[in-house]
Design an enzyme around this catalytic site. Structure first.
Site, PDB file in Angstrom:
ATOM      1  N   LEU A 180       0.859  -1.190  -0.069  1.00 14.89           N
ATOM      2  CA  LEU A 180       0.119  -0.125  -0.091  1.00 14.89           C
ATOM      3  C   LEU A 180       0.698   1.343  -0.106  1.00 14.89           C
ATOM      4  O   LEU A 180       2.197   1.119   0.288  1.00 14.89           O
ATOM      5  CB  LEU A 180      -0.974   0.048   1.305  1.00 14.89           C
ATOM      6  CG  LEU A 180      -1.850  -1.248   1.249  1.00 14.89           C
ATOM      7  CD1 LEU A 180      -2.404  -1.299   2.665  1.00 14.89           C
ATOM      8  CD2 LEU A 180      -3.028  -1.099   0.389  1.00 14.89           C
ATOM      9  N   CYS A 181       0.064   2.385  -0.348  1.00 14.23           N
ATOM     10  CA  CYS A 181       0.959   3.516  -0.318  1.00 14.23           C
ATOM     11  C   CYS A 181       1.522   4.030   1.144  1.00 14.23           C
ATOM     12  O   CYS A 181       2.263   4.625   1.319  1.00 14.23           O
ATOM     13  CB  CYS A 181       0.174   4.783  -0.763  1.00 14.23           C
ATOM     14  SG  CYS A 181      -0.334   4.622  -2.508  1.00 14.23           S
ATOM     15  N   ASN A 182       0.531   3.474   2.143  1.00 13.55           N
ATOM     16  CA  ASN A 182       0.920   3.412   3.687  1.00 13.55           C
ATOM     17  C   ASN A 182       1.390   2.195   4.193  1.00 13.55           C
ATOM     18  O   ASN A 182       0.782   1.430   4.550  1.00 13.55           O
ATOM     19  CB  ASN A 182      -0.295   4.002   4.376  1.00 13.55           C
ATOM     20  CG  ASN A 182      -0.248   4.071   5.647  1.00 13.55           C
ATOM     21  OD1 ASN A 182       1.020   3.830   6.379  1.00 13.55           O
ATOM     22  ND2 ASN A 182      -0.953   4.403   6.604  1.00 13.55           N
ATOM     23  N   PRO A 183       2.808   1.699   3.964  1.00 17.27           N
ATOM     24  CA  PRO A 183       3.118   0.575   4.524  1.00 17.27           C
ATOM     25  C   PRO A 183       3.148   0.293   6.059  1.00 17.27           C
ATOM     26  O   PRO A 183       2.860  -0.554   6.545  1.00 17.27           O
ATOM     27  CB  PRO A 183       4.769   0.441   4.304  1.00 17.27           C
ATOM     28  CG  PRO A 183       5.123   2.073   3.971  1.00 17.27           C
ATOM     29  CD  PRO A 183       3.824   2.719   3.509  1.00 17.27           C
TER      30      PRO A 183
END
Length: 196
Positions: A66-69
């Site tokens: 995801l863009c937010n690991p």
């Protein structure tokens, strides 16, 4: 999706969302569902395999990190050392390692989205695909996904040797220990062919 279960009652999908989010409430949850598929023994199925099979059935979804690991780390209970170990093993989102090699951890998700042109028929098609491809209809034989039993390869003398790398399953803890030993150079990992 949350109603899909295997014969033993284990959910087919592990759905990820903020605990405060409510599906159907546009103020708290958007039209994308993030999830992983798991077998009846709670071993995740590689997200890239789910995407590939969906593509073969003309169902288009996304899979990867995801863009937010930090979201993945939170939902999978990863520590900083877990994330480092995964990438030290060679995991890349474009070439993910299998959950078996990662001790049942899954550093990515499958995402399915609804848009302005989506229909109820699209949703029904997706749910039918999930049911047909992933719901296990029979009780599983109990096994531990983290235990490696020795396998002895036997080869008749008149057949040529064809080397196939072994598939090794390690527990997450064993993997961390092996990596820390390798980092400390107290041991080295070596593979040799099964036949000479």
């Amino acid at each position: 999706m949350s109603a899909l279960t295997h014969a033993n009652g284990v959910p087919v999908c592990r759905i990820y969302k903020d605990p405060e989010a409510i599906y159907g409430d546009a103020k708290t949850q958007g039209a994308t569902v993030a999830f992983n598929v798991q077998d009846s023994l709670v071993m995740p199925i590689a997200y890239s395999d789910v995407e590939k099979l969906a593509d073969e059935h003309n169902i288009y979804l996304r899979s990867s990190g995801l863009c937010n690991p930090g979201g993945i780390a939170t939902f999978q209970n990863f520590t900083a050392s877990d994330v480092k170990a995964i990438f030290a093993l060679g995991h890349r989102y474009s070439k993910p390692l299998t959950p078996e090699l990662l001790g049942g951890k899954m550093p990515g998700v499958v995402r399915v989205s609804l848009g302005a042109m989506s229909t109820f028929s699209d949703v029904d098609t997706f749910l039918a695909f999930m049911s047909e491809q992933y719901v296990e209809k029979y009780q599983p034989i109990e096994r531990s996904p983290t235990v490696l039993e020795p396998v002895h390869l036997l080869r008749p003398a008149n057949l040529p040797c064809i080397y196939h790398p072994p598939q090794i399953r390690l527990s997450w803890k064993s993997l961390q220990v092996a990596l820390s030993r390798r980092a400390n150079k107290s041991c080295s990992l070596r593979l040799k062919p099964a036949c000479v």
